[in-house]
Enzyme design. Structure first.
Site, PDB file in Angstrom:
ATOM      1  N   GLU A 195       0.812  -1.358   0.004  1.00 54.55           N
ATOM      2  CA  GLU A 195       0.011  -0.116  -0.099  1.00 54.55           C
ATOM      3  C   GLU A 195       0.833   1.303  -0.027  1.00 54.55           C
ATOM      4  O   GLU A 195       0.694   2.274  -0.723  1.00 54.55           O
ATOM      5  CB  GLU A 195      -1.049   0.146   1.257  1.00 54.55           C
ATOM      6  N   SER A 198      18.596   5.500  -0.920  1.00 54.63           N
ATOM      7  CA  SER A 198      17.478   4.695  -0.898  1.00 54.63           C
ATOM      8  C   SER A 198      17.449   3.894  -2.313  1.00 54.63           C
ATOM      9  O   SER A 198      18.419   4.347  -3.282  1.00 54.63           O
ATOM     10  CB  SER A 198      16.143   5.394  -0.693  1.00 54.63           C
ATOM     11  N   LEU A 199      16.645   2.988  -2.659  1.00 53.35           N
ATOM     12  CA  LEU A 199      16.613   2.440  -4.199  1.00 53.35           C
ATOM     13  C   LEU A 199      15.365   2.785  -4.824  1.00 53.35           C
ATOM     14  O   LEU A 199      14.146   2.848  -4.174  1.00 53.35           O
ATOM     15  CB  LEU A 199      16.555   0.964  -3.985  1.00 53.35           C
ATOM     16  N   LYS A 244      17.041  -8.879  -1.610  1.00 57.61           N
ATOM     17  CA  LYS A 244      16.706  -7.473  -0.811  1.00 57.61           C
ATOM     18  C   LYS A 244      16.039  -7.991   0.405  1.00 57.61           C
ATOM     19  O   LYS A 244      14.885  -8.349   0.463  1.00 57.61           O
ATOM     20  CB  LYS A 244      15.753  -6.480  -1.625  1.00 57.61           C
ATOM     21  N   ARG A 263      20.574   4.572   9.193  1.00 56.03           N
ATOM     22  CA  ARG A 263      20.393   5.316   8.127  1.00 56.03           C
ATOM     23  C   ARG A 263      19.993   6.789   8.426  1.00 56.03           C
ATOM     24  O   ARG A 263      20.473   7.755   7.746  1.00 56.03           O
ATOM     25  CB  ARG A 263      19.692   4.990   6.877  1.00 56.03           C
ATOM     26  N   LYS A 310      22.110  -4.688  -9.342  1.00 60.74           N
ATOM     27  CA  LYS A 310      23.336  -3.763  -9.560  1.00 60.74           C
ATOM     28  C   LYS A 310      24.155  -3.885 -10.818  1.00 60.74           C
ATOM     29  O   LYS A 310      24.421  -4.821 -11.199  1.00 60.74           O
ATOM     30  CB  LYS A 310      24.374  -3.629  -8.264  1.00 60.74           C
ATOM     31  N   LYS A 332      10.861  -5.466  -6.945  1.00 60.14           N
ATOM     32  CA  LYS A 332      10.145  -5.816  -5.636  1.00 60.14           C
ATOM     33  C   LYS A 332       9.056  -6.817  -5.980  1.00 60.14           C
ATOM     34  O   LYS A 332       8.384  -7.124  -7.348  1.00 60.14           O
ATOM     35  CB  LYS A 332       8.994  -4.414  -5.367  1.00 60.14           C
ATOM     36  N   CYS A 381      -5.889 -14.348  32.349  1.00 56.31           N
ATOM     37  CA  CYS A 381      -6.813 -14.964  33.456  1.00 56.31           C
ATOM     38  C   CYS A 381      -5.864 -15.427  34.587  1.00 56.31           C
ATOM     39  O   CYS A 381      -4.698 -16.269  34.282  1.00 56.31           O
ATOM     40  CB  CYS A 381      -7.502 -15.995  32.667  1.00 56.31           C
ATOM     41  N   CYS A 385      -7.781 -22.679  36.217  1.00 49.15           N
ATOM     42  CA  CYS A 385      -8.412 -22.341  35.123  1.00 49.15           C
ATOM     43  C   CYS A 385      -8.366 -23.397  34.119  1.00 49.15           C
ATOM     44  O   CYS A 385      -7.335 -23.938  33.725  1.00 49.15           O
ATOM     45  CB  CYS A 385      -7.885 -21.073  34.190  1.00 49.15           C
TER      46      CYS A 385
HETATM   47  S1  IVH Z   1      22.191  -1.831  -2.141  1.00 46.61           S
HETATM   48  C1  IVH Z   1      21.002   2.301  -2.014  1.00 46.61           C
HETATM   49  N1  IVH Z   1      21.553  -4.236  -1.555  1.00 46.61           N
HETATM   50  O1  IVH Z   1      17.111  -1.597   0.764  1.00 46.61           O
HETATM   51  C2  IVH Z   1      22.140   2.050  -1.524  1.00 46.61           C
HETATM   52  N2  IVH Z   1      20.236  -2.452  -0.365  1.00 46.61           N
HETATM   53  O2  IVH Z   1      15.113   0.245  -0.320  1.00 46.61           O
HETATM   54  C3  IVH Z   1      22.757   0.680  -1.856  1.00 46.61           C
HETATM   55  N3  IVH Z   1      18.513  -3.344   0.819  1.00 46.61           N
HETATM   56  O3  IVH Z   1      18.609   1.232   2.246  1.00 46.61           O
HETATM   57  C4  IVH Z   1      22.104  -0.296  -1.334  1.00 46.61           C
HETATM   58  N4  IVH Z   1      19.040  -5.385   0.569  1.00 46.61           N
HETATM   59  O4  IVH Z   1      18.904  -0.805   3.167  1.00 46.61           O
HETATM   60  C5  IVH Z   1      21.287  -2.802  -1.357  1.00 46.61           C
HETATM   61  N5  IVH Z   1      21.193  -6.511  -1.298  1.00 46.61           N
HETATM   62  C6  IVH Z   1      20.843  -5.144  -1.188  1.00 46.61           C
HETATM   63  C7  IVH Z   1      19.943  -4.759  -0.347  1.00 46.61           C
HETATM   64  C8  IVH Z   1      19.860  -3.387   0.079  1.00 46.61           C
HETATM   65  C9  IVH Z   1      18.370  -4.857   1.504  1.00 46.61           C
HETATM   66  C10 IVH Z   1      18.205  -2.251   1.776  1.00 46.61           C
HETATM   67  C11 IVH Z   1      18.901  -1.115   1.977  1.00 46.61           C
HETATM   68  C12 IVH Z   1      18.333   0.008   1.628  1.00 46.61           C
HETATM   69  C13 IVH Z   1      17.029  -0.367   1.125  1.00 46.61           C
HETATM   70  C14 IVH Z   1      16.463   0.510   0.025  1.00 46.61           C
END
Ligand code: IVH
Length: 663
Positions: A35, A82-83, A115, A136, A289, A313, A421, A426
């Protein structure tokens, strides 16, 4: 029209800021991840289509979260970003093509990692020593949680490597395994009627404790996934970084793959989607990556996220169904909890007919009642939870019970969320106690399950625990589906259970907060029940694994007259009250605490730890007064120095090898 759009954008921005606060800072989100993601996507789309409403303050432009004032603030060596997310193959292909276009290299490699659903942390190592651990925060500044970070088993306090970087800002995810999460939630529910909605909240809540001793108990884990500044080490690829971290003493998170084509990327996404439920940690997607660090640099970052990475995701595991009934249950220790009986529905391949409701506060918060249509969500092994009400059947709110559904005695509200309780007689508690007593880790009476127990309770044949040992052939043979063979088997199982060691009996007695492990430790220390009855609080706290609270619960139990009666009756029934001298108890390192330092030549760290624990010892991460031995390899550093200062016995590898051989 324009003002409608502006209003919607403003609304979404405000909502996202509010949810960020719940998610990042209170570790207790109000809405599900999908959501939340849907709100982000709607806002992104509206901002893209309506650039006149651009704002650099929009949550889509900034990393979310604030450092809490209850911790010292730490400035990150480089921003913690963040990603960006993608949700489908089509979006993944678009991202891949964009990257290929920007970087002119036929052989461009990608790496895909899980992730992990945890919280990100930055670890600063200066000349190999861990000096700061931080959250963070807002991306620029985090919270100083060094002492908490140091309690995480996977995080070395010193990098076990030659020529370490002078400065290393290593980043990764602190998380909790699914099974430890489940256990933690059960314990929390039992203790105060509250628990965490998912493993990420558990990790985040545990990491941001003011008392590091609480964090230490939470079985947190760590996996390295990125880094900020690093001086004194040249790395070429993300995959090299992962292996370098392993050499430094971190766990290598093995589920990653280097891919050289789109087909490989898509293929690996498929594999990991299938593997998701089998992993012992929760993942909400994958991170793709660019593998070359040089190319990453070339691609650079936006304010919020790197251009060289994207999160794929996974689809949410959600479904809609009807809540048929709110069932009120009584636990073994009298805790009263609600749970939801659902119209069965298929969710992520499994048929679901129950959901957790945590506590009565949760029912109020959701404003849910019987008959409502609800959205449910399942995360990994966790029992599904209700996310929200989709359609209400009536406006009448659910009324929390005032009396125990089993014995009708008045319920004591220990807090807004903990209802109990407290009637020691009981029947529902006694029933749960019997089930526990006969269960596998306890007296292990095979065949003495709920169906049998319920029949004996109905007939009034079991009123106290010891009655189990007074049942006769004639009592069993008349049970549903019982014939001679089944009767004899069960009678044999009951007779055999009388010989169980004291450790099992202690666990079976269901003393509050005393689980299997602690039962074993105290049984081995005290050897017989009389010694336990005679023990003082100090006798318990002398044991390293037993803190003040556990000692208090133990003492309370053993001075309770009702407990004495229960045990006397079991003694009369012939139940063993002693812990035998087994091969196990005579093990080489029984009860000894080890700390490992330096590199061993013949064993990996994991192997050495395995040997120590199999010989009865335990491995701690830092040297302290409770350390018995320091096992030192080559290049041992500050831990060895500390051990010398504290006069702790140091074992070198040769001696260790000898000890192990003699075993
Ligand atoms: S790379 C963005 N690799 O996901 C800077 N992040 O939603 C590079 N996370 O803040 C992060 N698994 O805490 C990276 N294999 C992974 C990850 C990962 C989980 C988290 C991380 C980041 C968040 C972003």
């Amino acid at each position: 029209m324009q003002s409608n759009i502006r209003n919607r954008i403003n609304y979404l921005r405000k909502e996202l800021i509010r949810h960020n606060d719940f998610y990042y800072d209170k570790s207790n989100p109000e809405i599900s991840d999908s959501e939340y993601d849907a709100l982000v996507r709607e806002l992104e789309q509206l901002e893209k289509e309506n650039p006149i409403f651009f704002s650099s303050d929009s949550p889509t432009r900034k990393v979310s979260g604030f450092p809490s004032p209850s911790f010292e603030s730490v400035k990150h060596s480089l921003p913690m970003l963040s990603l960006d997310n993608v949700y489908s193959y089509v979006e993944t292909v678009r991202w891949y093509e964009r990257i290929k276009k920007s970087i002119n290299n036929e052989n461009l490699e990608f790496i895909i990692e899980p992730k992990i659903d945890g919280v990100s942390a930055s670890l600063i190592y200066i000349n190999s020593i861990l000096v700061i651990g931080a959250t963070r925060g807002d991306g620029e500044n985090g919270e100083d949680i060094t002492e908490n970070i140091k309690t995480v088993k996977d995080i070395p306090h010193k990098l076990e490597i030659e020529n370490p970087p002078d400065f290393f800002d290593l980043r990764g995810e602190v998380y909790i395994d699914k099974s430890d999460f489940k256990k933690l939630n059960e314990e929390m529910l039992e203790l105060n009627g509250q628990n965490f909605a998912n493993p990420r909240n558990a990790a985040s809540g545990s990491l941001r404790q003011k008392n590091p001793q609480i964090t230490a108990k939470r079985k947190l884990r760590f996996f390295a996934h990125s880094f900020g500044k690093i001086h004194g080490k040249q790395l070429e690829k993300q995959s090299d970084f992962l292996h370098y971290c392993q050499k430094c003493g971190f766990q290598l998170q093995g589920d990653f793959k280097v891919c050289r084509s789109l087909e490989e990327i898509v293929g690996f996404i498929d594999i990991m989607m299938g593997k998701r439920d089998l992993l012992c940690y929760e993942i909400d997607g994958l991170v793709i990556k660019v593998n070359s660090l040089e190319s990453q640099k070339e691609l650079g970052n936006t304010n919020k996220s790197p251009r060289w990475a994207v999160a794929y995701k996974f689809p949410a595991k959600q479904a809609t169904t009807k809540l048929n009934k709110i069932r009120v249950q009584v636990g073994r220790t009298g805790m009263i909890t609600p749970s939801a009986i659902l119209e069965p529905v298929i969710l992520a391949g499994a048929k679901i007919s129950h959901a957790t409701l945590h506590n009565f506060e949760e029912i109020k918060r959701l404003n849910v009642n019987e008959g409502d249509t609800v959205l449910i969500e399942r995360a990994g092994d966790v029992i599904p939870k209700i996310v929200k009400v989709i359609k209400k059947e009536s406006e009448i709110p659910f009324e929390s019970p005032y009396n125990c559904p089993s014995c009708n005695s008045e319920i004591v509200k220990e807090s807004e969320v903990a209802y109990r309780c407290i009637n020691p007689e009981c029947p529902a508690q006694f029933r749960r106690h019997l089930i526990h007593f006969a269960s596998r880790g306890a007296m292990d009476i095979r065949g003495f399950g709920e169906a049998v127990i319920d029949q004996f309770l109905r007939k009034g044949k079991i009123r106290i625990l010891a009655d189990i040992y007074c049942l006769t052939y004639n009592d069993f043979i008349v049970l549903d589906l019982f014939k001679e063979k089944k009767t004899n088997n069960l009678m044999e199982a009951i007779a055999a259970s009388k010989k169980r060691p004291l450790s099992r009996l202690l666990f079976a007695l269901g003393i509050r907060h005393i689980g299997e492990k602690v039962s074993e430790i105290i049984a081995k220390r005290f050897r017989n029940m009389d010694a336990l009855f005679a023990a003082d609080i100090e006798d318990f706290t002398k044991i390293p694994e037993i803190g003040g609270v556990l000692a208090l619960f133990l003492k309370r139990f053993f001075e309770n007259k009702a407990a004495r009666r229960v045990i006397d009756a079991l003694i009369s029934a012939g139940v063993n009250m002693t812990e035998p001298e087994t091969a196990e108890t005579g093990r080489q390192f029984d009860g000894k605490a080890f700390v490992l330092t330096g590199e061993l030549e013949n064993y990996t760290r994991k192997q050495a730890e395995g040997i120590i624990t199999s010989l009865g010892g335990r491995v701690a991460s830092s040297v302290g007064r409770k350390t018995d031995y320091v096992l030192a390899g080559v290049n041992a550093g500050s831990k060895l120095e500390k051990a010398k200062k504290l006069n702790i016995k140091i074992i070198y590898e040769e001696e260790f090898k000898g000890l192990v051989k003699t075993n």
